[in-house]
Design a protein around this motif. Structure first.
Motif, short mmCIF file in Angstrom:
data_model
loop_
_atom_site.label_atom_id
_atom_site.label_comp_id
_atom_site.label_asym_id
_atom_site.label_seq_id
_atom_site.Cartn_x
_atom_site.Cartn_y
_atom_site.Cartn_z
N ALA A 122 0.84 -1.19 0.00
CA ALA A 122 0.00 0.00 0.00
C ALA A 122 0.88 1.24 0.00
O ALA A 122 1.75 1.40 0.85
CB ALA A 122 -0.91 0.00 1.22
N ILE A 123 0.65 2.10 -0.98
CA ILE A 123 1.40 3.34 -1.08
C ILE A 123 0.39 4.48 -0.93
O ILE A 123 -0.62 4.51 -1.63
CB ILE A 123 2.13 3.46 -2.43
CG1 ILE A 123 3.12 2.32 -2.61
CG2 ILE A 123 2.82 4.80 -2.56
CD1 ILE A 123 3.78 2.30 -3.98
N ASP A 124 0.69 5.38 -0.02
CA ASP A 124 -0.17 6.53 0.17
C ASP A 124 0.26 7.59 -0.85
O ASP A 124 1.23 8.33 -0.65
CB ASP A 124 -0.05 7.06 1.60
CG ASP A 124 -1.08 8.14 1.89
OD1 ASP A 124 -1.89 8.46 0.97
OD2 ASP A 124 -1.08 8.66 3.02
N LEU A 125 -0.44 7.64 -1.97
CA LEU A 125 -0.08 8.54 -3.06
C LEU A 125 -0.22 10.02 -2.67
O LEU A 125 0.47 10.87 -3.23
CB LEU A 125 -0.95 8.25 -4.29
CG LEU A 125 -0.81 6.83 -4.88
CD1 LEU A 125 -1.78 6.65 -6.04
CD2 LEU A 125 0.62 6.59 -5.34
N ASP A 126 -1.08 10.30 -1.73
CA ASP A 126 -1.29 11.70 -1.30
C ASP A 126 -0.05 12.27 -0.62
O ASP A 126 0.14 13.49 -0.61
CB ASP A 126 -2.49 11.80 -0.36
CG ASP A 126 -3.80 11.51 -1.07
OD1 ASP A 126 -3.86 11.77 -2.31
OD2 ASP A 126 -4.74 11.00 -0.44
N LYS A 127 0.78 11.43 -0.07
CA LYS A 127 1.95 11.92 0.67
C LYS A 127 3.19 12.04 -0.21
O LYS A 127 4.22 12.53 0.24
CB LYS A 127 2.26 10.98 1.83
CG LYS A 127 1.20 11.03 2.91
CD LYS A 127 1.58 10.21 4.09
CE LYS A 127 0.50 10.32 5.16
NZ LYS A 127 0.83 9.54 6.34
#
Length: 106
Positions: A2-7
């Motif tokens: 899971a990659i938090d694209l917003d960060k």
């Protein structure tokens, strides 16, 4: 994974896209090679090479490969005949003049 694209920053996102595209290309190349190996194995089970199957004529009366020439004109070797189908005029003329097909063999 899971990659938090917003960060991620813009540069990190561009790099992530680039890395993902490279991974897709590698995966596609690997799968294509696996498919080719599987097709070669399947063709071999029937006694053919993959090239025979791919370049061969169609099963519905399409013309197949011509075949290798077996006979050549005695005075003009660029004129050849495979021994299949109608005899060319130069073969008929040679036979009428007393030559044999054995004399015309390449």
């Amino acid at each position: 994974m899971a990659i938090d694209l917003d960060k991620l920053s813009r540069d990190e996102l561009v790099k992530l896209i680039s890395d993902a595209e490279k991974a897709l290309k590698t995966l596609e190349a690997r799968r294509k090679a696996e498919a080719k190996r599987a097709a070669e194995k399947a063709a071999q089970e029937y006694g053919f090479s993959l090239d025979d199957v791919v370049s061969g004529g169609s099963a519905k009366g399409g013309k197949g490969p011509k075949g290798a020439p077996k006979y050549a004109h005695p005075e003009n070797p660029s004129q050849t005949w495979t021994g299949r189908g109608r005899q060319p005029n130069w073969v008929k003329t040679a036979l009428e003049s007393g030559k044999t097909l054995e004399d015309l063999k390449i």
